[in-house]
Motif scaffolding. Structure first.
Motif: not given
Length: 519
Positions: A59, A86, A88-89, A91-92, A239, A280, A282-284, A286
């Motif tokens: 990310n 994607a 899933g989530e 984070g930063k 998170k 912050n 887009d927390l997804t 890839y």
């Protein structure tokens, strides 16, 4: 006795069937070899994924640069549908934009040190005295009491002499050792269950240190030497885990010198200036995905996968861990797409994010497409994937492959390696398993997932997660050899009459790296 005879007959029958459908097309193998060794694009991939992208923390800007370049170059090489997908989530994101650390007293010296990913920066240059703590725990912090306020705190390194490197830092396997390699390290569930609370405790200890007024935290790790610094860690991507204070990792030599000075009653003060940035928007998380479509009317709906992890740490440019695997897999795709004979099955490359935090990208992909090992409620796609091949052990040439306990694939793999013995692939097929990288995500839901055996080179001794993990530590000839062998394995898998043999389905069990973080 009857069971023994029946078992022997069935094994012999399978061997005959496997031999019949796994006859190697030497003409195609020679085309793969020629394309990979004479028209190699390894250096192109290597430069752009390391020098061009920079560190590829998940990310982060470097990771996103790599994703965009992979999509662009895949279009040039006519891969089908290159994309970021994607999982899933996560984070930063985080990047370091400036850092400097130097000693001001008892004399001036620039210090080799790197900010720990996902830690805070300083709002302005900070000069402060160094205070030693015995360990990163609340008891050690309380022992110093008010003396911590306004200090740069350093975890005291173990007081031990460094061993001289009488053994070489880099090595290759001997030809006779490959068939019987022992299992390499695999995390046990009990270790993960103990490690995650440890991470949580470490985070709150750093938070406690910040509340006590510490200016920054310094550490050294993993017995680094000769200026090699191993840079990894921090949980503040997740998170609920806000960054606590500036943190840097330095060489063990510098840390031991500072500790000796302080223990001999000399005041040591350092100047620290660090500018870090968090992302912050887009927390997804890839992955990168692309295909070579299959051509057989029936088999094109089945898939052969290959991959490695795209993310890295930040001390270097993630060359051997794991741009090397990504480079090889992209080159294997290029080689296969250049062949005059097109694959029957679809070939799909996936380069994973979040591997360094716990195989997040590959496991997220597996849950999305194939099923969750926690309940083994498998999706239809699980039946349509033949195998997944992974590369994630540095820059060394391929010497063989781990069969992951799948006895039925051993004769097949030996046959596929045979045309490349002159390149150093000496038929090393071990039943042993290896772990802690992305093929494990596939194995967990009953998909044949394999990791190649590579020459160790200096992976564990110098480059793995360190500031030495740069382009200069890539062996281009070794990567060219690896791409040829991966291309051959993927091609042969795509052309088989049947899917690759499978082990019995594992029992339903939570994936070893599937933990709720933060707890």
């Amino acid at each position: 006795m009857q069971k023994i005879i029946t078992g022997f007959f069935l094994s012999f029958l399978f061997l005959l069937q496997a031999t019949a459908q796994d006859t190697v097309d030497i003409q195609i193998m020679n085309l793969i070899r020629e394309q990979g060794l004479k028209n190699s694009k390894i250096e192109l991939f290597a430069h752009h994924l390391t020098d061009g992208s920079g560190p590829r923390l998940t990310n982060s800007p470097g990771y996103n640069r790599a994703l965009q370049w992979l999509i662009s170059i895949s279009k040039e090489f006519n891969f089908s549908n290159p994309r970021k997908e994607a999982w899933g989530e996560f984070g930063k994101g985080w990047s370091n934009e400036y850092s400097a650390l130097n000693m001001r007293t008892p004399y001036f010296e620039d210090i080799i040190a790197y900010p720990v990913p996902w830690t805070l920066g300083t709002t302005k240059p900070a000069m402060a005295e160094v205070a030693l703590i015995d360990a990163l725990d609340s008891a050690s912090i309380d022992k110093l009491g008010a003396n911590i306020k306004g200090k740069i705190v350093m975890v005291k390194p173990a007081n031990r002499p460094l061993n001289f490197p009488f053994q070489p830092l880099a090595k290759r396997y001997g030809d006779s050792s490959l068939d019987h390699l022992p299992p390499t390290y695999m995390f046990a569930r009990s270790e993960i269950e103990a490690f995650v609370p440890y991470l949580k405790a470490e985070y709150y200890t750093k938070l406690y240190l910040a509340k006590k007024g510490a200016v920054a935290l310094l550490n050294s790790n993993r017995g680094s030497r000769d200026g090699t610094v191993f840079v990894q860690g921090a949980t503040s991507y997740a998170k609920g885990y806000a960054a606590t204070l500036p943190e840097m990792t330095m060489s063990i030599e510098t840390a031991m010198r500072i500790a000796r000075l302080i223990q001999n009653k000399q005041k040591v003060s350092l100047e620290l200036n660090v500018n870090n940035r968090f992302y912050n928007d887009d927390l997804t998380g890839y992955n990168f995905v692309a295909e070579i479509p299959g051509t057989d009317p029936v088999l094109k709906n089945e898939v052969v996968m290959l991959g490695g992890h795209l993310d890295s740490w930040t001390g270097g440019t993630g060359a051997t861990d794991n741009a090397a695997g990504c480079i090889v897999m992209m080159e294997a795709m290029r080689i296969l797409n250049a062949l005059p004979v097109k694959p029957k099955r679809t070939i799909r490359i996936a380069l994973w994010g979040g591997e360094e935090q716990g195989l997040y990208g590959s496991f997220g992909y597996v849950k999305k497409h194939f099923g969750n090992p926690a309940d083994m409620q498998l999706k239809p796609e699980q039946q349509k994937i033949s195998a997944y091949y992974n590369l994630d052990n540095g820059t060394g040439k391929i010497r063989g492959i781990y069969a992951q306990g799948n006895e039925a694939v051993v004769p097949i793999f030996r046959n596929w390696l045979a045309p490349f013995t002159d390149l150093g692939a000496n038929g090393g097929v071990t039943l042993s398993s290896t772990g802690s990288t992305d093929h494990v995500s596939f194995d967990a839901v009953g998909i044949p997932g394999f990791q190649f055996i590579q020459d160790p080179m200096e992976y564990e001794t110098r480059t793995h997660h360190s500031n030495m993990d740069t382009y200069e530590h890539l062996s281009i000839p070794d990567l060219q050899q690896a791409a040829v062998i991966v291309a051959a394995f993927v091609y042969n898998t795509a052309m088989r009459t049947e899917l690759m043999p499978r082990k019995p389905l594992p029992k339903a069990e939570r994936f070893v790296f599937d933990f709720d973080f933060p707890l």
